[in-house]
Design a protein around this motif. Structure first.
Motif, PDB file in Angstrom:
ATOM      1  N   GLN A  87       0.747  -1.121   0.313  1.00  0.00           N
ATOM      2  CA  GLN A  87       0.142   0.204   0.048  1.00  0.00           C
ATOM      3  C   GLN A  87       1.225   1.392  -0.080  1.00  0.00           C
ATOM      4  O   GLN A  87       0.510   2.165  -0.342  1.00  0.00           O
ATOM      5  CB  GLN A  87      -1.015   0.232   1.354  1.00  0.00           C
ATOM      6  N   GLU A  88       1.957   1.266   1.130  1.00  0.00           N
ATOM      7  CA  GLU A  88       3.288   2.376   0.849  1.00  0.00           C
ATOM      8  C   GLU A  88       3.147   2.399  -0.555  1.00  0.00           C
ATOM      9  O   GLU A  88       3.583   3.955  -1.211  1.00  0.00           O
ATOM     10  CB  GLU A  88       3.304   2.377   1.572  1.00  0.00           C
ATOM     11  N   LEU A  89       4.013   1.844  -1.091  1.00  0.00           N
ATOM     12  CA  LEU A  89       4.801   1.522  -2.929  1.00  0.00           C
ATOM     13  C   LEU A  89       3.426   2.565  -3.345  1.00  0.00           C
ATOM     14  O   LEU A  89       3.658   2.999  -4.612  1.00  0.00           O
ATOM     15  CB  LEU A  89       4.618   0.504  -3.057  1.00  0.00           C
ATOM     16  N   ALA A  90       1.869   1.435  -2.862  1.00  0.00           N
ATOM     17  CA  ALA A  90       1.449   2.059  -4.455  1.00  0.00           C
ATOM     18  C   ALA A  90       0.746   3.622  -4.480  1.00  0.00           C
ATOM     19  O   ALA A  90       0.678   4.194  -5.324  1.00  0.00           O
ATOM     20  CB  ALA A  90      -0.307   1.266  -4.017  1.00  0.00           C
ATOM     21  N   ALA A  91       0.729   3.766  -3.361  1.00  0.00           N
ATOM     22  CA  ALA A  91       0.872   5.337  -2.448  1.00  0.00           C
ATOM     23  C   ALA A  91       2.224   6.555  -2.676  1.00  0.00           C
ATOM     24  O   ALA A  91       1.578   7.205  -4.262  1.00  0.00           O
ATOM     25  CB  ALA A  91       0.414   5.641  -1.136  1.00  0.00           C
ATOM     26  N   LEU A  92       2.792   5.293  -2.926  1.00  0.00           N
ATOM     27  CA  LEU A  92       3.742   6.552  -3.222  1.00  0.00           C
ATOM     28  C   LEU A  92       4.519   6.893  -4.915  1.00  0.00           C
ATOM     29  O   LEU A  92       4.292   7.668  -5.090  1.00  0.00           O
ATOM     30  CB  LEU A  92       5.738   5.492  -3.168  1.00  0.00           C
ATOM     31  N   ALA A  93       4.026   5.371  -5.788  1.00  0.00           N
ATOM     32  CA  ALA A  93       4.170   5.345  -6.995  1.00  0.00           C
ATOM     33  C   ALA A  93       2.571   6.031  -7.415  1.00  0.00           C
ATOM     34  O   ALA A  93       3.009   7.143  -8.424  1.00  0.00           O
ATOM     35  CB  ALA A  93       3.262   3.997  -7.439  1.00  0.00           C
ATOM     36  N   GLY A  94       1.609   6.238  -6.563  1.00  0.00           N
ATOM     37  CA  GLY A  94       0.165   7.206  -7.291  1.00  0.00           C
ATOM     38  C   GLY A  94       0.798   8.275  -7.528  1.00  0.00           C
ATOM     39  O   GLY A  94       0.702   8.716  -8.393  1.00  0.00           O
ATOM     40  N   ALA A  95       1.433   9.320  -6.512  1.00  0.00           N
ATOM     41  CA  ALA A  95       1.742  10.009  -6.188  1.00  0.00           C
ATOM     42  C   ALA A  95       2.613  10.663  -7.150  1.00  0.00           C
ATOM     43  O   ALA A  95       2.491  11.873  -8.189  1.00  0.00           O
ATOM     44  CB  ALA A  95       1.941  10.829  -4.373  1.00  0.00           C
ATOM     45  N   LEU A  96       3.659   9.967  -7.389  1.00  0.00           N
ATOM     46  CA  LEU A  96       4.965  10.516  -7.761  1.00  0.00           C
ATOM     47  C   LEU A  96       4.263  10.063  -9.542  1.00  0.00           C
ATOM     48  O   LEU A  96       4.591  11.385 -10.013  1.00  0.00           O
ATOM     49  CB  LEU A  96       5.746   9.427  -8.169  1.00  0.00           C
ATOM     50  N   GLY A  97       3.840   9.363  -9.572  1.00  0.00           N
ATOM     51  CA  GLY A  97       2.834   9.339 -11.004  1.00  0.00           C
ATOM     52  C   GLY A  97       2.566  10.555 -11.704  1.00  0.00           C
ATOM     53  O   GLY A  97       2.180  10.635 -12.916  1.00  0.00           O
ATOM     54  N   ALA A 109      13.715   5.427  -3.511  1.00  0.00           N
ATOM     55  CA  ALA A 109      12.631   4.422  -2.098  1.00  0.00           C
ATOM     56  C   ALA A 109      11.991   3.811  -2.634  1.00  0.00           C
ATOM     57  O   ALA A 109      11.796   2.913  -2.380  1.00  0.00           O
ATOM     58  CB  ALA A 109      11.712   5.781  -2.101  1.00  0.00           C
ATOM     59  N   ILE A 110      11.953   3.115  -4.213  1.00  0.00           N
ATOM     60  CA  ILE A 110      10.801   2.910  -5.073  1.00  0.00           C
ATOM     61  C   ILE A 110      12.077   0.863  -5.154  1.00  0.00           C
ATOM     62  O   ILE A 110      11.413  -0.236  -4.724  1.00  0.00           O
ATOM     63  CB  ILE A 110      10.497   2.986  -6.048  1.00  0.00           C
ATOM     64  N   LEU A 111      12.681   1.588  -5.307  1.00  0.00           N
ATOM     65  CA  LEU A 111      14.312   0.203  -5.721  1.00  0.00           C
ATOM     66  C   LEU A 111      14.260  -0.648  -4.283  1.00  0.00           C
ATOM     67  O   LEU A 111      14.659  -1.593  -4.140  1.00  0.00           O
ATOM     68  CB  LEU A 111      15.285   0.827  -5.829  1.00  0.00           C
ATOM     69  N   ALA A 112      14.240   0.395  -3.133  1.00  0.00           N
ATOM     70  CA  ALA A 112      14.766  -0.056  -1.941  1.00  0.00           C
ATOM     71  C   ALA A 112      13.366  -1.492  -1.531  1.00  0.00           C
ATOM     72  O   ALA A 112      13.554  -1.829  -0.610  1.00  0.00           O
ATOM     73  CB  ALA A 112      15.014   0.650  -0.850  1.00  0.00           C
ATOM     74  N   PHE A 113      12.279  -1.090  -2.671  1.00  0.00           N
ATOM     75  CA  PHE A 113      11.158  -2.021  -1.293  1.00  0.00           C
ATOM     76  C   PHE A 113      11.288  -3.392  -1.794  1.00  0.00           C
ATOM     77  O   PHE A 113      11.371  -4.619  -0.776  1.00  0.00           O
ATOM     78  CB  PHE A 113       9.660  -1.835  -2.552  1.00  0.00           C
ATOM     79  N   GLY A 114      12.371  -4.237  -3.229  1.00  0.00           N
ATOM     80  CA  GLY A 114      12.745  -5.049  -2.887  1.00  0.00           C
ATOM     81  C   GLY A 114      13.687  -6.525  -2.679  1.00  0.00           C
ATOM     82  O   GLY A 114      12.931  -7.112  -1.574  1.00  0.00           O
ATOM     83  N   GLU A 115      14.058  -5.453  -1.112  1.00  0.00           N
ATOM     84  CA  GLU A 115      14.871  -5.909  -0.313  1.00  0.00           C
ATOM     85  C   GLU A 115      14.230  -5.631   1.324  1.00  0.00           C
ATOM     86  O   GLU A 115      14.186  -6.701   1.785  1.00  0.00           O
ATOM     87  CB  GLU A 115      16.675  -5.248   0.001  1.00  0.00           C
ATOM     88  N   LEU A 116      13.410  -5.060   1.794  1.00  0.00           N
ATOM     89  CA  LEU A 116      12.384  -4.983   2.724  1.00  0.00           C
ATOM     90  C   LEU A 116      11.297  -6.162   2.245  1.00  0.00           C
ATOM     91  O   LEU A 116      11.503  -6.921   3.277  1.00  0.00           O
ATOM     92  CB  LEU A 116      11.540  -3.452   2.406  1.00  0.00           C
ATOM     93  N   TRP A 117      10.826  -6.604   1.131  1.00  0.00           N
ATOM     94  CA  TRP A 117       9.964  -7.130   1.042  1.00  0.00           C
ATOM     95  C   TRP A 117      10.863  -8.978   1.440  1.00  0.00           C
ATOM     96  O   TRP A 117      10.592 -10.046   2.038  1.00  0.00           O
ATOM     97  CB  TRP A 117       9.216  -7.717  -0.201  1.00  0.00           C
ATOM     98  N   SER A 118      12.113  -9.265   0.892  1.00  0.00           N
ATOM     99  CA  SER A 118      13.202  -9.922   0.916  1.00  0.00           C
ATOM    100  C   SER A 118      13.113 -10.947   2.263  1.00  0.00           C
ATOM    101  O   SER A 118      12.745 -11.406   2.657  1.00  0.00           O
ATOM    102  CB  SER A 118      14.132 -10.731  -0.421  1.00  0.00           C
TER     103      SER A 118
END
Ligand code: ASP
Ligand code: MG
Length: 441
Positions: A87-97, A109-118
């Motif tokens: 949800q955080e990523l969706a909000a970020l991508a939405g706003a930046l989009g 900020a977007i690339l960092a999600f991969g490591e946070l999830w794994s």
């Protein structure tokens, strides 16, 4: 880590290290950072539909992995955390989009999600297996400047934060993210693509680790890139300097910055194969290895720039003026050769090429060759073997070599040639020095 099975392999390796108080530094699941980069690009161009599809793919991949190896409350908690994060990523991508803004800072900020999830998946899987696991946020450990995209590490702050927050203990598994960090103001940053290895040596050095193990999907560092030469052999021992040259000049196995923190802290770095944990691997240490050629690497996409000037004849300060130009445009120079009236350099950061050429034009006549490649032969005391040069030139002929540099360090002979000739030259050199009936030096 491709899937749940690879995550389990990773945890099996970590489990064996439990008596030694391990810190597991994980990168994103394979391919995820590339997808996030695509997402960031879509955000920048305002392609909302594509951005949404990419997020769905990423979500699916991680949710499937979670359900594959987690159960009950543990699964529910993991899904809850992942959901918040998506949800955080969706909000970020939405706003930046909406703003079509994908500056380097937002890209990080977007690339960092991969490591946070794994690492969330690994952590919950470790709990599922009954391990005493702790998840640490690398953004609180690794402190960097604000050069987003490839931030420089602030060593003292990183060391202080890591020692304060990470407390390895025998029997306990600490898990954190590679690649990501944050600025002193707490803004998420990244260490550059492939940077997880670098995170590992940094954190290892900060904690005074006895060893850093880099688990990859190839059997250590080989005499040549296995994608170019299938007969490449694993190098069992390498010196820090050899490993650093190889990483910088194109061996893709480890990130070029990886070695530096280990050197400073005298920590051995091992490069091992997740698919074959007891198989051959590379051990990188300070020890001076035996003389001779160890490996061949190559790097493409370079420009060779030559500056000719009669003003250089008997002048002093001329080289400084040339290098000033590269410094002004924040462009690193890889190889350099000079004669009395000319200087040739190679660069691989081409963003400011036009401006650099214009400035160099003030100093002399400038020639540039694009689509160049560096082929590097790395090993100890290369000059001691007088047949090295003739054999190397013989092997690459008839490809035209436009520059040669045998570093003063004596561990790297580099040839610059056309990109189109590079792969074949590497194969021939490997055959000459390592393959078939020819003995290595
Ligand atoms: N996930 C990051 C990348 O793909 C960092 C790494 O894998 O080392 O570049
Ligand atoms: Mg890697």
């Amino acid at each position: 880590m491709r899937d749940a099975e690879w995550m389990d392999r990773t945890l099996q390796i970590a489990r064996e290290a439990l008596p030694d108080a391990p810190l597991l530094v994980a990168s994103a699941m394979s391919g995820v950072t590339n997808l996030l980069q695509e997402l960031a690009t879509c955000v920048g161009t305002g392609e909302a539909g594509n951005a949404w599809q990419l997020q769905e793919r990423l979500k699916e991949r991680h949710l499937v992995t979670a359900t594959r190896f987690l159960t009950g409350n543990n699964l529910a908690r993991c899904l809850g955390t992942l959901d918040d994060s998506f949800q955080e990523l969706a909000a970020l991508a939405g706003a930046l989009g909406v703003l079509r803004d994908c500056s380097a800072r937002n890209n990080d900020a977007i690339l960092a999600f991969g490591e946070l999830w794994s690492t969330r998946l690994l952590y919950h899987r470790a709990l599922e297996q009954g391990l005493d696991a702790q998840w640490l946020d690398a953004r609180e450990l690794v402190k960097t400047d604000d050069q987003h995209g490839a931030a420089a590490v602030l060593w003292d702050a990183t060391c202080e934060a890591t020692r304060r927050l990470a407390h390895p203990a025998p029997g306990r598994l600490l898990i954190t993210q590679g690649f990501v960090g944050s600025t002193l103001k707490g803004v998420t940053s990244t260490l550059g693509r492939g940077g997880s290895d670098y995170s590992a040596t940094l954190l290892g050095a900060a904690l005074g680790a006895t060893e850093v193990q880099i688990w990859t999907d190839v059997p250590g560092i080989a005499t040549c890139d296995p994608r170019l030469v299938s007969q490449g052999r694993t190098l069992l021992e390498l010196s820090y300097r050899e490993a650093a040259e190889l990483a910088y000049f194109g061996a893709k196995v480890i990130h070029p910055s990886t070695i530096a923190p280990a050197v400073a802290a005298h920590i051995p770095v091992l490069v091992l194969d997740t698919a074959d944990p007891r198989g051959p691997h590379t051990r990188i240490t300070a020890q001076l290895p035996h003389a001779g050629l160890k490996a061949i690497a190559c790097k493409k996409g370079l420009a060779l720039i030559c500056v000719d000037s009669s003003r250089m004849l008997l002048a002093y300060g001329f080289l400084r003026r040339i290098f000033d130009v590269f410094e002004r445009h924040a462009t690193p120079v890889d190889l350099v050769t000079t004669s009395e009236v000319s200087v040739s350099v190679t660069i691989d950061h081409l963003e400011h090429l036009d401006a650099i050429l214009a400035d160099l034009g003030q100093l002399g006549s400038v020639r540039v060759e694009l689509h160049r490649a560096i082929v590097s032969l790395v090993g100890q005391d290369l000059w001691k073997e007088s047949s090295l040069l003739p054999r190397a030139f013989g092997a690459v002929s008839p490809a035209a070599v436009s520059m040669v540099s045998l570093g003063s360090s004596d561990i790297n002979l580099s040839l610059v040639l056309g990109e189109a000739d590079c792969d074949e030259a590497v194969r021939r050199l490997h055959h000459e020095f390592f393959g078939g009936t020819h003995a290595a030096l």
